[in-house]
Write a protein that holds these residues in place. Structure first.
Motif: not given
Length: 567
Positions: A11, A13-15, A32, A37-39, A309, A335
């Motif tokens: 990934l 690191r889509v937020s 996530l 994912y970057k949350v 992301d 994202a």
């Protein structure tokens, strides 16, 4: 890098921005983050957890909302409870005390008022049905079990952890293919219909019908004619399988919230408290981030973490719509934005011109259930019975309108299991009405006025009377008294009219509960306003469904191998 077919691609690191930090939002954010994912979770309150947060006053620790959990102490991979599956996925166990009963105070089949222990487990449940409702009630309940059997098989064969809201569900579905699951397809329409459609076929006994309505009401805030049959299939499965214990988390619901927060941070996510989202930013027709009111979010607020992301929304906003000329900080989400706010509060955050009007009108018309009254007490525990149970359910009129104001009261005394929640020699008591306190009685009141204080005392009187059935001298013992109203809920949870949640009827709403996707690109939803509905397991399942939908099917399948071993 391994090939795509053997392993998911790395990934970027889509937020995501996630609003707010209720159980559904925290479960979604934790998964996530686990997926890579970057949350960022944005919470308007100074405490995470939404309705499940805990707070401290005068040395007492109180649960703001749910205190009834199932399966927290199960071994990893053995619980069908979605919340436990999320905790397993992020490897954050929650210490909990197991127990097997609560006390019910109501009428029996002859109309006589009394109390009886409701013990988790099929055999004990059957004994109660016969003792309280009579032989005819028992016969009809056994017939109901037969009707529910194929639906329970479906719940067991295709767990909540496998559900996603895109074509990838065909892959996760295939993993669980079995004759039992295939047979469930023949009755799938019943799962998405009202529980009453099954009950009406075999149950006519007055007491049993009323008690089944009560089970539905405590679960969803609605009776059998409006409660989704899938929710009751899960309940039947849990009770009959005998695999999931009832648990009270040590530290209260805060123990669960803290575990989810640890998991989010462990996998690189972040949580920003006192960060009130006032607008979902739309760019080129897509949800591209959020605007946070007044407070500038700084990197030092959460050391080592950057803009995410994805940003999750708070429990909503008391403002009306996007704020022109707002100077709040904008957080961008590559994202998308995930809203755990109520359906009505989410709509306030969206610029009206940027969303489909038919969808906006449909969502805005979602019926809302009534609100809460709470009584939080710190009491002198001297001389309390040694066999005092934690949970009690008081129903004034089992055969009347269960949703009538103040008819059903829930009592929790968590210091029975965790004495550290109170000072030595003291105890914590929480009594509340859920989904049966009208908001309009309180609308527009000045919360500092004598009129507000007087109405609080008046409306809390029924809670005191219910508590006196459990602890007769409760008023003399009380040393700290806090009364919560619909306005308290509206303020601290930033939720529309302080509501318990949407009253989406399984009988009257052909569209049913919405899934995680919306017609607004980049905007996703989870929480009590989405499938499968209200309650801790349902909210956790909604968060799982949303996170799984955003992950690739290959990532999802890998997680399944950890959480739900193949038989």
């Amino acid at each position: 890098m391994r090939t795509f077919l053997r392993s998911p691609p790395l990934l970027k690191r889509v937020s995501f921005d996630l609003l707010p930090s209720g159980i559904g939002g925290l479960c979604c954010a934790a998964l996530l983050a686990r997926y890579g994912y970057k949350v960022t979770v944005l919470e308007s309150h100074y405490l995470p957890g939404g309705a499940a947060h805990s707070f401290k006053i005068g040395g007492y620790s109180f649960d703001a909302g749910p205190s009834f959990f199932v399966g927290l102490s199960n071994e990893k991979g053995t619980s069908s409870n979605p919340l436990k599956q999320v905790l397993d996925a992020i490897d954050e166990p929650v210490p909990a005390k197991q127990y097997d009963r609560w006390i019910v105070y109501t009428q029996n089949g002859q109309g006589e008022f009394g109390a009886f222990p409701c013990v988790a487990g099929r055999e004990a449940y059957l004994e109660n049905v016969e003792r309280q409702g009579g032989q005819r009630a028992l016969e009809q309940f056994l017939a109901l079990e037969k009707e529910m059997a194929p639906l329970q098989q479906g719940a067991a064969s295709f767990p909540a952890a496998a559900i996603r809201s895109d074509p990838g569900v065909l892959l996760t579905f295939a993993r669980f293919l079995s004759p039992e699951l295939a047979a469930t397809g023949l009755v799938a329409n019943q799962l998405t219909g009202p529980f009453s459609a099954v009950v009406d076929r075999v149950v006519s006994n007055r007491w049993l019908r009323a008690f089944l309505d009560l089970e539905c009401f405590v679960l969803s805030g609605m009776t059998a004619k409006d409660t989704l049959c899938a929710e009751m299939a899960f309940m039947f499965l849990e009770r009959n399988a005998g695999k999931s214990a009832i648990d009270y988390p040590m530290g209260g619901s805060k123990g669960v919230v803290d575990a989810l927060v640890r998991g989010i941070k462990k996998y690189g996510g972040q949580i920003k408290l006192m960060s009130h989202v006032e607008e979902i930013i739309m760019e080129n027709g897509k949800a591209a981030g959020v605007r946070v009111r007044n407070k500038r979010l700084k990197k030092e607020d959460t050391p080592g973490l950057e803009d995410a992301d994805a940003v999750a929304s708070t429990n909503g906003s008391s403002t009306s719509g996007a704020q022109a000329g707002s100077t709040g900080q904008v957080l961008r989400a590559k994202a998308g934005v995930i809203s755990n706010a109520s359906v009505w509060d989410m709509l306030k955050l969206l610029p009206p011109q940027d969303v489909p009007q038919d969808w906006r009108q449909e969502r805005a018309a979602t019926p809302a259930l009534d609100s809460f009254m709470h009584l939080h007490l710190g009491i002198d525990a001297t001389g309390l019975p040694s066999d005092l149970e934690c949970h009690h359910l008081i129903i004034n009129d089992l055969f009347g309108d269960l949703a009538a104001p103040h008819n059903v009261c829930i009592v929790s005394i968590p210091t029975v299991f965790d004495p550290k929640l109170a000072p030595p020699g003291k105890a914590v008591v929480h009594a509340y009405y859920a989904a049966n306190e009208p908001y309009d009685l309180w609308k527009g009141m000045d919360t500092k006025s004598p009129e507000y204080k007087a109405l609080k005392e008046e409306r809390a009187e029924g809670l005191w009377q219910a508590l006196e059935k459990v602890i007769p001298d409760i008023r003399k013992r009380a040393e700290l008294t806090l009364i919560g109203t619909p306005l308290t809920h509206e303020r601290f949870l930033n939720t529309h009219r302080g509501t318990y949640g949407p009253g989406i009827s399984a009988s009257e709403s052909p569209g049913g509960w919405p899934g995680p996707k919306t017609p607004v690109p980049g905007l996703y939803v989870c929480g009590a306003s989405t499938m499968p509905g209200i309650g801790v397991p349902a909210a956790a399942a909604s968060g799982m469904m949303c996170a799984n939908t955003l992950a690739s099917p290959w990532q999802h399948l890998q997680l399944m191998d950890e959480l739900v071993p193949k038989k």
